[in-house]
Design a protein around this motif. Structure first.
Motif, PDB file in Angstrom:
ATOM      1  N   PRO A  77       0.814  -1.220   0.000  1.00 16.29           N
ATOM      2  CA  PRO A  77       0.000   0.000   0.000  1.00 16.29           C
ATOM      3  C   PRO A  77       0.851   1.276   0.000  1.00 16.29           C
ATOM      4  CG  PRO A  77      -0.147  -1.157   2.107  1.00 16.29           C
ATOM      5  CD  PRO A  77       0.560  -2.061   1.164  1.00 16.29           C
ATOM      6  N   GLU A  78       2.071   1.168   0.449  1.00  9.99           N
ATOM      7  CA  GLU A  78       2.910   2.368   0.499  1.00  9.99           C
ATOM      8  C   GLU A  78       3.837   2.492  -0.703  1.00  9.99           C
ATOM      9  OE1 GLU A  78       3.793   3.776   4.883  1.00  9.99           O
ATOM     10  OE2 GLU A  78       4.537   1.749   4.592  1.00  9.99           O
ATOM     11  N   PHE A  79       3.550   1.715  -1.742  1.00 10.28           N
ATOM     12  CA  PHE A  79       4.518   1.648  -2.844  1.00 10.28           C
ATOM     13  C   PHE A  79       4.872   3.007  -3.430  1.00 10.28           C
ATOM     14  CE2 PHE A  79       0.746   1.978  -5.413  1.00 10.28           C
ATOM     15  CZ  PHE A  79       1.173   2.452  -6.641  1.00 10.28           C
ATOM     16  N   ALA A  80       3.866   3.880  -3.525  1.00  8.90           N
ATOM     17  CA  ALA A  80       4.104   5.146  -4.226  1.00  8.90           C
ATOM     18  C   ALA A  80       4.692   6.207  -3.319  1.00  8.90           C
ATOM     19  CB  ALA A  80       2.805   5.650  -4.826  1.00  8.90           C
ATOM     20  N   ILE A  81       4.639   5.991  -2.033  1.00  8.82           N
ATOM     21  CA  ILE A  81       5.088   7.055  -1.137  1.00  8.82           C
ATOM     22  C   ILE A  81       6.365   6.691  -0.409  1.00  8.82           C
ATOM     23  CG2 ILE A  81       2.761   7.950  -0.833  1.00  8.82           C
ATOM     24  CD1 ILE A  81       2.690   6.597   1.882  1.00  8.82           C
ATOM     25  N   GLU A  99      13.371   3.612   2.721  1.00  8.55           N
ATOM     26  CA  GLU A  99      12.307   2.755   3.258  1.00  8.55           C
ATOM     27  C   GLU A  99      12.156   1.490   2.416  1.00  8.55           C
ATOM     28  OE1 GLU A  99       9.434   6.217   5.153  1.00  8.55           O
ATOM     29  OE2 GLU A  99       9.246   5.686   3.052  1.00  8.55           O
ATOM     30  N   THR A 126       3.579  11.661 -11.799  1.00 10.28           N
ATOM     31  CA  THR A 126       2.354  11.915 -11.061  1.00 10.28           C
ATOM     32  C   THR A 126       1.295  10.867 -11.364  1.00 10.28           C
ATOM     33  OG1 THR A 126       2.864  14.233 -11.346  1.00 10.28           O
ATOM     34  CG2 THR A 126       0.663  13.693 -10.578  1.00 10.28           C
ATOM     35  N   PRO A 138       1.490   6.199 -10.506  1.00 12.90           N
ATOM     36  CA  PRO A 138       0.948   5.615  -9.272  1.00 12.90           C
ATOM     37  C   PRO A 138      -0.574   5.746  -9.195  1.00 12.90           C
ATOM     38  CG  PRO A 138       2.734   7.145  -8.787  1.00 12.90           C
ATOM     39  CD  PRO A 138       2.442   7.279 -10.237  1.00 12.90           C
TER      40      PRO A 138
END
Lengths: 314, 551
Positions: free
Chosen positions: B272-276, B281, B507, B510
């Protein structure tokens, strides 16, 4: 009045001379600041010429090709730049409103605390975050709001969320996050000036109000807030020019591909194009635009303040 | 009294001598120079043992600094603007700008002299020609360059869909042909395995999107269509005499690939955090062994991640990654691996700047880096401490030595590779050993944990690149095309288009992966993409390609 009127020009000149001589030390000191202002604020404006050139480092400011308004045209036909202006103004206004309201609220609440020790303790703790640099604050915010962060852990365990929320994957959360970060960092600090103003309100007013049977709320409403009015207006005028400085560090450090459309500010745009892509001309043009907006905002707000008959800056 | 005077005179003389001695000593002192790479890297400790040995040998101690927080473009931009340069620099994509600003020293005069023969030897005349700007050479790329052009690699340094060997083992080492096969395998494995032994949740697939590393999500469509990594475009060879530039962002394959990612995301298999996530990390996540697969370049993750696996004995659990080279449809050939050839990237490399007070010494230093003894010291270490030599003259390491080299505390205080300075792959000058330990067959297998060895054996491979099952074939002289696009700046229409395409992809990609309605998100993205005028960029690339073929 009549004496002044009969003064001869010669006497006036003599007086001015004497005055100058008397204040020479002050004038010298003032001159230093004028020089400082010229060197550091006005001379750099010469660099604005870059905005009208296709500036190349090798050719320098005198050798670069003159292109007129090309970069300004580029800016205003660039969807990204339009979006960036929107982001900057929106975040600027949200931040200004949020920090001002919380600071006033906090100052009033703190003023109502009777226990001096408790009051001092709260005040000290609350303004400490002001001294943290943004890199530290964004680090804390980023970690606290991550999927495994404290916030998610708390809310999931309290059964407010069903599952952890990825705060930085949603565009709509970003502006509130920035505003809250600002509030957390600056409320205590901003409250100081309001607290100082409150202490300067004549206590006799409160006593009189108490005699007339005013409660706490009424005292706040009818004495404290009107007492703060002029300070609030002056601070607002001063800060309105900063609306366009909605921030650089927070947005720069917390951004990612998802939220870039709402997080990019003018300053970041200047950095990516001006420094990153080494298009100094475009960067300068964006910078000029920013200054222009800032100036317009200040003059406008000052004018409004003047109209409503309140304090003003100039 | 007299004796006192004599004593004083002697003292004065001695002090004078001392001062002279001091001066003389100062002349021999080691110079502290700086190097900056517009890349991420980790600094080594002051007083690093091998660095000191090199300093004594060459008279130069180079402090390497890396990107910290800012992007590479911003870092080079501020260096160009301020004019404060280190003696050595690798400007990455900003190399061209450093040259344009007149900050780089030309190599030509030095390369012509016999005492810089090592540097000259790095590339053939034809290859050096590629580095020329207005007739002069300003930098030399140090990577993907094998000694005498003969690579020997068991490794695979490039991009692939990676998968943990435990997943392959679980599925009894299947053949993966297509993208669908790949995600099916991840899905099947994940259906039965939700957490690791230590309780961490398994992430079936993640995808780094940060800054320039967003190639992890962005450029797979070119490979899925069976093309090699030209990076910014596809070179279509349907008509071999008339190569055509094709935009891989808008192909049907691109759409299918992103639709697949979207499906994977909706199934809850995507991180779920792939794009951020930031690069750090991402690396931390991979290092726990929780991620089953991702698309990435070997050099982008493997060094750190494999060292971490080794240090924490996670490699024994089968967390190591092997590359897979899927295509979009079955029965296609692929060019994920382009064969044992070096890739010449003339767009960047090590350069000497005009801030260097003694360029002659700088070039001598670069030249010295390529002497065999120095090269061994940099990459193999100190004989006896870091490697041993058997009776046949073959270098080898004991397990203890290997473990030490996987321990970052040890490498920081002991190893000094100067990895961005001239170096070679391939066989060393003695014809027996490899230039780099990782290329040595014995070292390659000796360093591997059981599950990884088992995987190699099960498929019958002896090198990573075999996993990709790519077709051999020569790449064009233009390869890789990205060397012509990486340096584009916003002062031309093609550059503006290139910049905007990058921003738009950054942009949108994702967003389309997480979109509820993929179809409409894709259409919106395509509309935004068309607004960037990609045709300007593609025309520029086509012209560049045509000119290159003509010349």
């Amino acid at each position: 009045m009549s004496l002044m009127g009969t003064r001869s020009p010669a006497l006036k000149e003599k007086n001015t001379k004497a005055e100058l001589k008397r204040q020479r030390v002050l004038l010298i000191i003032a001159a230093l600041f004028v020089v400082y202002g010229i060197v550091f604020y006005y001379l750099p404006l010469f660099g604005w010429i870059m905005a009208f050139q296709n500036y190349k480092i090798k050719d320098g400011i005198f050798g670069s090709e003159f292109v007129g308004l090309r970069w300004f045209k580029f800016l205003f036909s660039d969807q990204t730049f339009i979006r960036v202006i929107r982001n900057t103004l929106c975040m600027g206004v949200i931040n200004l409103v949020a920090t001002t309201i919380t600071a006033i609220g906090f100052a009033i609440l703190l003023n109502e605390v009777r226990n001096t020790f408790g009051k001092k303790l709260v005040q000290t703790i609350s303004y400490l975050p002001h001294f943290l640099s943004w890199i530290v604050v964004t680090g804390i915010v980023h970690d606290a709001l991550s999927i495994n962060g404290v916030v998610n852990e708390l809310f999931v365990n309290l059964h407010i969320f069903d599952e952890p929320v990825s705060f930085f994957s949603h565009k709509e959360y970003f502006w509130p996050i920035v505003a809250l970060s600002n509030v957390w960092k600056e409320t205590g600090w901003n409250a100081i000036i309001y607290l100082a103003t409150i202490t300067s309100i004549d206590p006799a007013l409160y006593e009189a109000a108490a005699m007339d049977g005013a409660g706490r709320w009424q005292k706040i409403k009818h004495i404290t807030l009107p007492g703060l009015r002029s300070t609030i207006i002056i601070l607002l005028i001063m800060n309105i020019g900063n609306v366009i400085n909605a921030g650089f560090e927070v947005q720069y450090l917390l951004t990612n591909g998802f939220i870039k459309p709402v997080s990019e500010t003018i300053d970041i745009y200047v950095l990516t194009y001006g420094v990153g892509k080494m298009n100094y001309s475009l960067g300068t043009a964006a910078g000029i635009f920013k200054t222009f907006v800032s100036l317009v905002l200040i003059v406008l707000f000052n004018f409004i303040a003047k109209k409503t008959g309140d304090e003003r800056l100039f | 009294m007299k004796s006192k005077k004599i004593f004083a005179l002697t003292m004065a003389c001695m002090m004078g001598l001392g001062a002279f001695a001091g001066c003389a000593k100062k002349k021999d002192e080691i110079l502290n120079w700086n190097f900056f790479a517009a890349m991420h890297g980790s600094e080594i400790n002051d007083g690093n043992e091998i660095q000191e040995l090199i300093a004594k040998d060459t008279g130069i101690r180079v402090k390497e600094t890396w990107l910290a927080g800012q992007t590479s473009a911003e870092a080079i931009g501020s260096i160009v603007a301020s004019g404060e340069l280190p003696e050595f620099i690798d400007g990455g994509d900003g190399s061209e700008e450093l040259y344009k600003a007149g900050y780089l020293v030309a190599w030509d005069d030095y390369l012509a002299k016999p005492e810089f023969a090592n540097l000259k030897e790095m590339y053939s005349d034809k290859e050096w020609e590629m580095f020329k700007h207005e007739g002069h050479i300003y930098w030399a790329n140090v990577f993907q360059n094998s000694y005498q052009g003969k690579p020997v690699s068991h490794g695979f340094n490039d991009e692939a869909f990676w998968i943990q060997v435990r997943v392959l083992e679980w599925a009894n080492y299947p053949t993966i042909d297509t993208l669908d096969d790949y995600f099916k395998l991840l899905e099947d494995y994940y259906a039965e395995n939700k957490t690791n032994a230590d309780g961490t949740k398994i992430i079936p697939y993640t995808c780094l999107c940060e800054d320039w590393r967003y190639f992890c999500i962005e450029n797979a469509p070119q490979f899925l269509d069976g093309y090699p990594n030209d990076g910014s475009v596809i070179v279509n060879l349907d008509d071999p005499n008339n190569p055509k530039i094709v935009d891989y962002n808008t192909t049907p394959t691109a759409k299918r690939y992103f639709a697949k990612l979207n499906e994977v995301y909706k199934k809850g298999m995507m991180d779920p955090e792939f794009a951020i996530q930031t690069y750090d990390e991402y690396m931390a996540k991979l290092s726990t062994g929780a991620v089953l697969g991702m698309c990435d370049q070997w050099w982008d993750f493997a060094g750190t991640v494999n060292d971490n696996f080794k240090a924490n004995k996670l490699d024994e659990k089968g967390y190591n990654y092997v590359p897979l080279g899927p295509t979009i449809d079955k029965g296609m050939t692929n060019r994920w691996y382009i064969g044992a050839t070096d890739t010449l990237n003339s767009a960047s490399g090590i350069a000497v700047t005009t801030s260097c007070k003694d360029p002659d010494k700088a070039f001598k230093f670069l030249n010295r880096m390529l002497d065999q003894d120095m090269h061994n010291l940099r990459f193999w270490g100190i004989e006896g401490t870091d490697y041993l030599v058997d009776e046949n003259g073959i270098f080898y390491r004991t397990q203890e030595m290997r473990d030490k080299w996987a321990d970052s505390n040890y490498t920081k205080s002991h190893c000094c590779m100067y990895a961005y300075f001239p170096q070679y792959g391939g066989m060393s000058r003695d014809g027996k050993n490899t230039m780099q330990p990782g290329d040595s067959t014995s070292e390659f297998f000796a360093g591997m944990a059981d599950p990884l060895v088992k995987c190699f054996k099960a498929y019958g491979y002896d090198s990573y690149n075999q996993f990709l099952r790519s077709t051999d074939g020569i790449v064009g002289i233009w390869y890789p095309m990205y060397q012509f696009s990486n340096n584009l700046k916003t002062d031309t229409d093609a550059g503006v288009a290139w910049t905007k395409m990058g921003e738009t992809k950054h942009t949108w990609l994702p967003q389309i992966v997480v979109a509820d309605d993929f179809e409409s998100a894709w259409n919106e993205y395509m509309a935004a993409y068309a607004d960037c005028k990609p045709e300007e960029f593609l025309k520029y690339m086509q012209d560049t390609l045509d000119n290159l073929i003509k010349s």
